[in-house]
Design a protein around this motif. Sequence first.
Motif, PDB file in Angstrom:
ATOM      1  N   GLN A 104       0.853  -1.172   0.000  1.00 11.88           N
ATOM      2  CA  GLN A 104       0.000   0.000   0.000  1.00 11.88           C
ATOM      3  C   GLN A 104       0.895   1.230   0.000  1.00 11.88           C
ATOM      4  OE1 GLN A 104      -2.070  -1.062   3.706  1.00 11.88           O
ATOM      5  NE2 GLN A 104      -3.959  -0.751   2.561  1.00 11.88           N
ATOM      6  N   GLU A 105       0.475   2.254  -0.742  1.00 10.90           N
ATOM      7  CA  GLU A 105       1.237   3.494  -0.803  1.00 10.90           C
ATOM      8  C   GLU A 105       0.317   4.674  -0.548  1.00 10.90           C
ATOM      9  OE1 GLU A 105       3.604   4.108  -4.252  1.00 10.90           O
ATOM     10  OE2 GLU A 105       4.492   2.113  -4.165  1.00 10.90           O
ATOM     11  N   LEU A 106       0.855   5.685   0.091  1.00  8.26           N
ATOM     12  CA  LEU A 106       0.133   6.924   0.345  1.00  8.26           C
ATOM     13  C   LEU A 106       1.088   8.071   0.060  1.00  8.26           C
ATOM     14  CD1 LEU A 106      -2.362   8.412   1.451  1.00  8.26           C
ATOM     15  CD2 LEU A 106      -1.352   8.194   3.710  1.00  8.26           C
ATOM     16  N   LEU A 107       0.736   8.910  -0.910  1.00  8.64           N
ATOM     17  CA  LEU A 107       1.582  10.039  -1.283  1.00  8.64           C
ATOM     18  C   LEU A 107       1.411  11.179  -0.292  1.00  8.64           C
ATOM     19  CD1 LEU A 107       0.920  10.068  -5.124  1.00  8.64           C
ATOM     20  CD2 LEU A 107       2.948   9.244  -3.954  1.00  8.64           C
ATOM     21  N   HIS A 108       2.510  11.856   0.034  1.00 11.84           N
ATOM     22  CA  HIS A 108       2.442  12.999   0.933  1.00 11.84           C
ATOM     23  C   HIS A 108       1.711  14.164   0.281  1.00 11.84           C
ATOM     24  CE1 HIS A 108       5.037  11.025   3.730  1.00 11.84           C
ATOM     25  NE2 HIS A 108       6.100  11.065   2.949  1.00 11.84           N
ATOM     26  N   SER A 109       1.746  14.259  -1.032  1.00 10.66           N
ATOM     27  CA  SER A 109       1.130  15.384  -1.729  1.00 10.66           C
ATOM     28  C   SER A 109      -0.389  15.351  -1.664  1.00 10.66           C
ATOM     29  CB  SER A 109       1.579  15.402  -3.197  1.00 10.66           C
ATOM     30  OG  SER A 109       1.171  14.223  -3.845  1.00 10.66           O
ATOM     31  N   ARG A 110      -0.990  14.223  -1.302  1.00 10.27           N
ATOM     32  CA  ARG A 110      -2.446  14.130  -1.213  1.00 10.27           C
ATOM     33  C   ARG A 110      -2.999  14.906  -0.032  1.00 10.27           C
ATOM     34  NH1 ARG A 110      -4.932   8.530  -2.984  1.00 10.27           N
ATOM     35  NH2 ARG A 110      -5.194   9.310  -5.083  1.00 10.27           N
ATOM     36  N   TYR A 112      -3.190  14.939   4.336  1.00 13.16           N
ATOM     37  CA  TYR A 112      -3.871  14.078   5.283  1.00 13.16           C
ATOM     38  C   TYR A 112      -3.717  14.654   6.680  1.00 13.16           C
ATOM     39  CZ  TYR A 112       0.934  12.348   5.063  1.00 13.16           C
ATOM     40  OH  TYR A 112       2.287  12.250   5.005  1.00 13.16           O
ATOM     41  N   ASP A 113      -4.433  14.065   7.598  1.00 10.85           N
ATOM     42  CA  ASP A 113      -4.385  14.447   8.996  1.00 10.85           C
ATOM     43  C   ASP A 113      -3.731  13.309   9.770  1.00 10.85           C
ATOM     44  OD1 ASP A 113      -4.965  15.856  11.362  1.00 10.85           O
ATOM     45  OD2 ASP A 113      -6.755  14.633  11.661  1.00 10.85           O
ATOM     46  N   ILE A 132      -3.533   7.889  10.041  1.00  9.02           N
ATOM     47  CA  ILE A 132      -3.426   8.847   8.951  1.00  9.02           C
ATOM     48  C   ILE A 132      -4.785   8.905   8.276  1.00  9.02           C
ATOM     49  CG2 ILE A 132      -2.217   9.431   6.836  1.00  9.02           C
ATOM     50  CD1 ILE A 132       0.085   7.595   7.933  1.00  9.02           C
ATOM     51  N   ASN A 133      -5.500  10.012   8.492  1.00  2.00           N
ATOM     52  CA  ASN A 133      -6.837  10.172   7.937  1.00  2.00           C
ATOM     53  C   ASN A 133      -6.719  10.815   6.561  1.00  2.00           C
ATOM     54  OD1 ASN A 133      -9.527  10.437   7.455  1.00  2.00           O
ATOM     55  ND2 ASN A 133      -9.920  11.834   9.153  1.00  2.00           N
ATOM     56  N   THR A 134      -7.067  10.049   5.536  1.00  2.00           N
ATOM     57  CA  THR A 134      -6.951  10.528   4.161  1.00  2.00           C
ATOM     58  C   THR A 134      -8.275  10.997   3.591  1.00  2.00           C
ATOM     59  OG1 THR A 134      -7.302   8.287   3.330  1.00  2.00           O
ATOM     60  CG2 THR A 134      -5.026   8.992   3.679  1.00  2.00           C
ATOM     61  N   GLU A 137     -13.151   6.176   4.123  1.00  3.00           N
ATOM     62  CA  GLU A 137     -13.875   5.591   5.251  1.00  3.00           C
ATOM     63  C   GLU A 137     -12.936   5.057   6.318  1.00  3.00           C
ATOM     64  OE1 GLU A 137     -16.704   2.654   4.096  1.00  3.00           O
ATOM     65  OE2 GLU A 137     -17.508   3.891   2.495  1.00  3.00           O
ATOM     66  N   GLN A 138     -11.932   4.318   5.904  1.00  2.00           N
ATOM     67  CA  GLN A 138     -10.982   3.709   6.834  1.00  2.00           C
ATOM     68  C   GLN A 138      -9.692   4.536   6.869  1.00  2.00           C
ATOM     69  OE1 GLN A 138     -11.252   0.672   8.521  1.00  2.00           O
ATOM     70  NE2 GLN A 138     -13.372   0.445   7.898  1.00  2.00           N
ATOM     71  N   PRO A 139      -9.214   4.904   8.055  1.00  6.22           N
ATOM     72  CA  PRO A 139      -7.920   5.596   8.113  1.00  6.22           C
ATOM     73  C   PRO A 139      -6.778   4.619   7.836  1.00  6.22           C
ATOM     74  CG  PRO A 139      -8.755   5.255  10.316  1.00  6.22           C
ATOM     75  CD  PRO A 139      -9.831   4.788   9.371  1.00  6.22           C
TER      76      PRO A 139
END
Length: 187
Positions: A104-110, A112-113, A132-134, A137-139
Amino acid sequence: MRPAATPETAAPPAQPPERVVARVRRHARVLTIPALLLIAVAGATAYGLGVAPEPWQGLAIVAGAVLIVLLGSFLPYLGWLTRRTTITTRRIIVRSGVFVRVRQELLHSRGYDVTVRRTWGQSAFGSGDVRINTGHEQPFVLKDVPKPELVQGALQELMEHEHSRVADRRRAEQSMIDGDTVAWGGR
């Protein structure tokens, strides 16, 4: 003398290379019970082999001990070992799985909280869950991370840096537009 760059020939600023900031696993205290189970099974097996009068009883004791150690100690250790979180300057990468690998990947540019949640047990050992709340529905949860406040601060700093880099790139692209082209919201 070098000619000045015109909007047509100016290149956008080059992206800096992606660097690894941290590699994190769950806190090792989750392996306490499997380690204690391994010690207890070793002691019980040695005692059982010394007391068992028949050879087939010794084989049954060893087979049971191997099964308990495999399910109660080895598989939890393997699960802990194969789940790793890598934080880079551009994204968060979570890898897990033994037979089926999941990434799974999450970009910093998106954007988040980032929040930290700690139970009393996690507080005692200096760990916690980084949520990490993006906006989904699911963090995105990094479970039982050692030094969660440090991870939270690093993620917030990386996110701010990535947003400023994206904004600088957009400004550079806007400045490259020639005089005949009008960008939305321009002029």
